[in-house]
Motif scaffolding. Sequence first.
Motif, PDB file in Angstrom:
ATOM      1  N   THR A 137     -37.438-108.525  -6.465  1.00 30.16           N
ATOM      2  CA  THR A 137     -37.099-109.297  -5.258  1.00 30.16           C
ATOM      3  C   THR A 137     -37.830-110.615  -4.857  1.00 30.16           C
ATOM      4  OG1 THR A 137     -36.280-108.887  -3.003  1.00 30.16           O
ATOM      5  CG2 THR A 137     -38.271-107.765  -3.632  1.00 30.16           C
ATOM      6  N   VAL A 138     -37.588-110.955  -4.139  1.00 29.64           N
ATOM      7  CA  VAL A 138     -38.371-112.248  -3.379  1.00 29.64           C
ATOM      8  C   VAL A 138     -39.970-111.866  -2.983  1.00 29.64           C
ATOM      9  CG1 VAL A 138     -38.530-114.219  -1.798  1.00 29.64           C
ATOM     10  CG2 VAL A 138     -36.376-113.228  -2.612  1.00 29.64           C
ATOM     11  N   ASN A 139     -40.899-112.653  -3.521  1.00 25.32           N
ATOM     12  CA  ASN A 139     -42.303-112.344  -3.052  1.00 25.32           C
ATOM     13  C   ASN A 139     -42.409-112.890  -1.712  1.00 25.32           C
ATOM     14  OD1 ASN A 139     -44.944-112.060  -2.892  1.00 25.32           O
ATOM     15  ND2 ASN A 139     -45.263-112.804  -4.873  1.00 25.32           N
ATOM     16  N   ILE A 140     -42.150-112.014  -0.746  1.00 23.78           N
ATOM     17  CA  ILE A 140     -42.366-112.525   0.725  1.00 23.78           C
ATOM     18  C   ILE A 140     -43.534-113.082   1.158  1.00 23.78           C
ATOM     19  CG2 ILE A 140     -41.869-111.577   3.162  1.00 23.78           C
ATOM     20  CD1 ILE A 140     -39.660-109.715   2.168  1.00 23.78           C
ATOM     21  N   ALA A 337     -42.973-116.502   9.008  1.00 29.76           N
ATOM     22  CA  ALA A 337     -42.293-116.346   7.646  1.00 29.76           C
ATOM     23  C   ALA A 337     -41.046-116.790   7.688  1.00 29.76           C
ATOM     24  CB  ALA A 337     -42.382-114.990   7.293  1.00 29.76           C
ATOM     25  N   PRO A 338     -40.273-116.941   6.776  1.00 34.51           N
ATOM     26  CA  PRO A 338     -38.900-117.751   6.564  1.00 34.51           C
ATOM     27  C   PRO A 338     -38.054-116.459   6.495  1.00 34.51           C
ATOM     28  CG  PRO A 338     -40.011-118.059   4.497  1.00 34.51           C
ATOM     29  CD  PRO A 338     -41.029-117.447   5.513  1.00 34.51           C
ATOM     30  N   ILE A 391     -34.410-113.805   2.925  1.00 34.43           N
ATOM     31  CA  ILE A 391     -35.582-114.926   2.848  1.00 34.43           C
ATOM     32  C   ILE A 391     -35.087-116.202   2.830  1.00 34.43           C
ATOM     33  CG2 ILE A 391     -37.820-115.610   1.849  1.00 34.43           C
ATOM     34  CD1 ILE A 391     -38.224-113.213   3.608  1.00 34.43           C
ATOM     35  N   LEU A 392     -35.367-117.270   3.517  1.00 29.38           N
ATOM     36  CA  LEU A 392     -34.879-118.850   2.963  1.00 29.38           C
ATOM     37  C   LEU A 392     -35.857-119.152   2.225  1.00 29.38           C
ATOM     38  CD1 LEU A 392     -33.038-120.862   3.874  1.00 29.38           C
ATOM     39  CD2 LEU A 392     -34.785-121.771   5.454  1.00 29.38           C
ATOM     40  N   PHE A 410     -31.837-115.854   0.919  1.00 25.69           N
ATOM     41  CA  PHE A 410     -31.858-114.648  -0.245  1.00 25.69           C
ATOM     42  C   PHE A 410     -31.900-113.339   0.162  1.00 25.69           C
ATOM     43  CE2 PHE A 410     -32.887-112.941  -4.408  1.00 25.69           C
ATOM     44  CZ  PHE A 410     -32.403-113.779  -5.257  1.00 25.69           C
ATOM     45  N   PRO A 411     -31.053-112.506   0.058  1.00 21.56           N
ATOM     46  CA  PRO A 411     -30.908-110.982   0.430  1.00 21.56           C
ATOM     47  C   PRO A 411     -31.826-110.271  -0.396  1.00 21.56           C
ATOM     48  CG  PRO A 411     -29.007-111.230  -0.922  1.00 21.56           C
ATOM     49  CD  PRO A 411     -29.768-112.576  -1.066  1.00 21.56           C
ATOM     50  N   VAL A 412     -32.733-109.571   0.648  1.00 20.71           N
ATOM     51  CA  VAL A 412     -33.976-108.728   0.132  1.00 20.71           C
ATOM     52  C   VAL A 412     -33.452-106.999   0.225  1.00 20.71           C
ATOM     53  CG1 VAL A 412     -36.304-107.702   0.388  1.00 20.71           C
ATOM     54  CG2 VAL A 412     -35.645-110.170   0.901  1.00 20.71           C
ATOM     55  N   MET A 413     -33.004-106.724   1.514  1.00 23.89           N
ATOM     56  CA  MET A 413     -32.458-105.428   1.477  1.00 23.89           C
ATOM     57  C   MET A 413     -31.890-105.155   2.926  1.00 23.89           C
ATOM     58  SD  MET A 413     -34.368-102.902   3.893  1.00 23.89           S
ATOM     59  CE  MET A 413     -35.622-103.415   5.060  1.00 23.89           C
TER      60      MET A 413
END
Length: 516
Positions: A137-140, A337-338, A391-392, A410-413
């Motif tokens: 997933t996205v690295n927040i 945080a986005p 996350i944008l 972007f959907p994470v969960m």
Amino acid sequence: MTRRSCAIYTVGAICALLLVSGIALMVAQVFRNLMHKRLKKEIVLVEGSRVFESWKAPPPPVFMEFFFFNVTNVEEVLKGEKPEVNQIGPYTYREYRYKDNVTMLDNNTKVSAYNAKSFVFLRDKSVGDPDVDNITTVNIPLWAAMNKAQGYKSFFLNFMITGTKSRPFTTRTVQKLLWGYEDALLNRIASSGTDVERVFGLMYKKNESSDGEFVFHTGTQNYLDYARIETYKGERMLKYWSTNESNSILGSDGSAFHPLLNKSERLYVFSPDLCRTIYMEFEKDVEVKGVPAYRFTPPRSVLASKEENPANEGFCVTPKECLGTGVLKVSPCRQGAPVVASFPHFYLGEDKYIEAIGGMSPQRHHHQTFLDLNPTTGVIVRASKRAQVNILINRISGYPDTKSLKETIFPVMFLNESVEIDDASAAKVNKLLMIVNVGSNFPLIIVGLGGIMLIVFIVLLIRAHQQKKRVKRIVFTKAAYATTNEEDTSYSPVNTKEKDDSQNGNYIGMTTKTEQ
């Protein structure tokens, strides 16, 4: 007056009394008002009330389900192609909720409490083992750092990114993504003297913790104020948004609602996770375990764009960062945080967000947030709170890894926090509703008895009328028979002098009576 007549008059009088009094009570709604007044006194947040203990420690089990979006084409996404994801889940936890540090205030008109939560993993209700299953997933933490360190700061952050080999996407276990892991980049930033948390997790510090102190109205002064939030963390307003309307803390915390709900009202719920108040409107009538309920759901206007709903303009972080319908950027309360909130699969959102991600399929049945409330008591009989963390991501100047990216939410969960009333609680609610209904409809019982007496009265009148006709007929028949005999025949001797008969004695002859 005969006994029968007395009975008829008595039945008629009782019938009239029952009907008049029953209809009068129905029109005045005396018993209904009495029962509602009783409910308002019973459903209050004070010691000894009918609901206080269940408010402090709700008996029905609450389940928290987590669904992750696993990215299957990371390298293509970094080149600017459309992301493809597949949903993995649920990973289900039993959520234990209780009110902690409960303190009565202002002569029992208010009560303060902390909403404490703890979570226990349920393997039999989950698709896999969170300690083993990996999610890409996205690295927040990286995206949060890049959004914060722009301009000349990007030069220093790039050194840290290179040194820690951080990439825009990461692969971690479900356990780490949820409950936290020590991130190498955050650790490096913290070591440089910056006040940054070294551990990141979507649910980090939310197990065996609370959201902060709430002060609620108990409802003793006004039943409409039952469980309404007075302050959150000592404040009556938030400070994240640009208008007072957006910063308002309204309604309840979602765990309790006032009794005697009606379909036309709008229910407000304050959500610390969304850093705002949302509202819900009536959708339809439902029934859960025999308990009637109203379903309330958030309408599209809650997360509508400022063009669709001008009242939402205050939720724009800046005029340039005002997103479209179906999404809400919550970075002001997420340390910059986005992070973007939405309903699962961008349900109720614009098509452009759905079409930008391969694998999105919004469905009302699976992705709608709803509350099923018994309108008489305000008790929650079933509920599902569904929210998605996004996350944008976009091109950020100074960071080479982002140069080919398109701006994408972007959907994470997404999570599904659900509850349904247990059998014992449902039985208690149904018993209470039966008492309320019988009490409220007591005038109908009186009218019903009056109706029965009316039928008896009519039957008695008919029978009395029939009896009277029968008596008249008998009397008339007897009188006619007597008159005929008197006019047509008479007993008289044959002669004026009686004659003796040696065999029969006096001779009496029957002769026709003639008119004189």
